[in-house]
Design a protein around this motif. Structure first.
Motif, short mmCIF file in Angstrom:
data_model
loop_
_atom_site.label_atom_id
_atom_site.label_comp_id
_atom_site.label_asym_id
_atom_site.label_seq_id
_atom_site.Cartn_x
_atom_site.Cartn_y
_atom_site.Cartn_z
N ASP A 56 0.82 -1.22 0.00
CA ASP A 56 0.00 0.00 0.00
C ASP A 56 0.86 1.27 0.00
O ASP A 56 0.42 2.30 0.51
CB ASP A 56 -0.97 0.02 1.18
CG ASP A 56 -2.09 -0.99 1.02
OD1 ASP A 56 -2.91 -1.12 1.94
OD2 ASP A 56 -2.15 -1.65 -0.04
N THR A 57 2.02 1.18 -0.58
CA THR A 57 2.83 2.39 -0.75
C THR A 57 2.08 3.37 -1.65
O THR A 57 1.46 2.97 -2.63
CB THR A 57 4.17 2.05 -1.39
OG1 THR A 57 4.88 1.15 -0.54
CG2 THR A 57 5.02 3.29 -1.61
N THR A 58 2.14 4.64 -1.29
CA THR A 58 1.43 5.66 -2.05
C THR A 58 2.39 6.69 -2.64
O THR A 58 3.49 6.89 -2.12
CB THR A 58 0.39 6.38 -1.18
OG1 THR A 58 1.06 6.98 -0.07
CG2 THR A 58 -0.66 5.41 -0.67
N ALA A 59 1.95 7.33 -3.71
CA ALA A 59 2.70 8.40 -4.33
C ALA A 59 1.72 9.43 -4.85
O ALA A 59 0.60 9.06 -5.27
CB ALA A 59 3.56 7.86 -5.47
N TYR A 60 2.14 10.70 -4.81
CA TYR A 60 1.25 11.79 -5.18
C TYR A 60 1.96 12.80 -6.07
O TYR A 60 3.16 13.04 -5.91
CB TYR A 60 0.76 12.52 -3.92
CG TYR A 60 -0.01 11.66 -2.96
CD1 TYR A 60 0.62 11.01 -1.91
CD2 TYR A 60 -1.39 11.47 -3.12
CE1 TYR A 60 -0.08 10.20 -1.04
CE2 TYR A 60 -2.11 10.67 -2.25
CZ TYR A 60 -1.45 10.04 -1.21
OH TYR A 60 -2.15 9.24 -0.35
#
Length: 116
Positions: A56-60
């Motif tokens: 569930d790594t996120t990037a924005y």
């Protein structure tokens, strides 16, 4: 077949919040990263956020960092985009996507309009 269906778009005032949903079917959802893109009126589509399948790594994108939060619920085959502190420049059609076997699949999009 692979399907992605977005919902939750609406008209909201500047400073307000919305939560978008993307419900997936036709593939093993938990195995794939999911992206949110947006296309402002008259502009090119731009990437907004991604959540991985592994941890569930996120990037924005810089334009939404600190205001938007992407999350997923694998039990519901759903990815969410929580949008806070909305600005008029966030007005766009928001779409979710998944790359499966080197093919990109897209939903139909949901309209978000930020205006007073």
């Amino acid at each position: 077949q692979v399907q992605l269906v977005e919902s939750g778009g609406s008209l909201v005032q500047p400073g307000g919040s919305l939560r978008l949903s993307c419900v997936a079917s036709g593939f093993l959802f938990s195995n794939y990263a999911i992206n949110w893109f947006r296309q402002p009126p008259g502009k090119e589509r731009e990437w907004a956020a991604t959540i991985s399948s592994v941890d569930d790594t996120t990037a924005y994108a810089d334009s939404v960092k600190g205001r938007f939060t992407i999350s997923r619920d694998n039990s519901k085959n759903t990815v969410y985009l929580q949008m806070n502190s909305l600005r008029p420049e966030d007005t766009a059609v928001y779409s979710c996507s998944a790359r499966i076997n080197r093919l990109d699949f897209w939903g139909q999009g949901t309209q978000v309009t930020v205006s007073s």
